[in-house]
Design an enzyme around this catalytic site. Structure first.
Site, PDB file in Angstrom:
ATOM      1  CB  SER A 143      -0.901   0.021   1.242  1.00  0.00           C
ATOM      2  OG  SER A 143      -1.523   1.277   1.404  1.00  0.00           O
ATOM      3  CE1 TYR A 156      -3.847  -2.009   5.577  1.00  0.00           C
ATOM      4  CE2 TYR A 156      -3.081   0.160   4.891  1.00  0.00           C
ATOM      5  CZ  TYR A 156      -3.629  -1.076   4.582  1.00  0.00           C
ATOM      6  OH  TYR A 156      -3.968  -1.360   3.279  1.00  0.00           O
TER       7      TYR A 156
END
Length: 248
Positions: A143, A156
């Site tokens: 990501s 995350y």
């Protein structure tokens, strides 16, 4: 070009979202796709039915990527059934928002169990059959958060950054065995996660995107399909950013 005929692909978290788009993209290029899911059996079965209806090959397999024995057993069964496993798309992942100081220990543990341990358990299990065939493609879904950071997503982001390091190291460890490992780092993509953004936040986010729009899951899947193909055989240890020109 970028055909995957006779290849067998495992897509973790492959029943919906970006994972679902990857399942469809690989199946459309001729791969027999094994769609992993943990909870959404209805979504997995519906996707399998849709792929088969279009003339593709697909099946759904349930296991938790964070459960190492379950991963090993499931992948062993897949290899026994097909005689090979050529492609791993490690797409299964969760996102839990919260400032680091406020993040419960249980959430931190679950994030790394699924996003990092899960991806590595799957990679470990697929490497042996790939080594036997002297061919393999590993693609990790990272990501942009793992590279540029975002407020409220420290854990995350750390988990997604870990996948970049994993891809780079695996690429070096197994290059001589005909195996490549890469990461795809999406930016703002139309998914369940971004669907919860309010309009003000979404508008602010899009101002940072030179292309001026969110990406589609199918656009990420196209990048994954390319990295899984023979044409990408000289690409390994890289990060392919699908982010509308935001960075990199």
């Amino acid at each position: 070009m970028f055909e995957l005929n006779e290849r067998v692909a495992l897509i973790t978290g492959g029943s919906r979202g970006i994972g679902g788009a990857c399942s469809e993209a690989l199946a459309a290029r001729g791969a027999a796709v094994v769609i992993n899911y943990r909870e959404r059996e209805d979504s997995a079965n519906a996707l399998v039915a849709a792929i088969v209806a279009r003339g593709g090959k697909a099946e759904a397999v349930r296991f938790d990527v964070a459960d190492a024995p379950a991963v090993q057993s499931a992948i062993g069964t897949i290899v026994a059934r097909y005689g090979r496993l050529d492609i791993l798309v490690a797409s299964a992942g969760i996102a839990i928002e919260g400032l680091l100081l406020q993040l419960p220990e249980a959430d931190l543990q679950r994030l790394f169990d699924v996003n990092v341990k899960g991806a590595l358990c799957c990679a470990k299990a697929v490497l042996t059959p790939m080594i036997r065939k002297k061919h393999g493609r590993l693609v990790f879904l990272s990501s942009m958060v793992g590279e540029i950071g975002t407020v409220g997503l420290t854990a995350y982001g750390a988990s997604k950054a870990a996948l970049v390091g994993a891809a780079k190291s695996i690429a070096r460890e197994y290059a001589a065995r005909g195996i490549t490992a890469n990461a795809v780092a999406p930016g703002y993509i139309e998914t369940d996660m971004t669907a919860t953004m309010n309009e003000a936040t979404k508008s602010q986010a899009l101002r940072a995107v030179p292309l001026g729009r969110m990406g589609r899951a199918e656009e990420v899947a196209a990048a994954v399909a390319f990295l899984a193909s023979d044409e990408a055989g000289y690409i390994t240890g890289q990060v392919l950013r699908v982010n509308g020109g935001m960075y990199g």
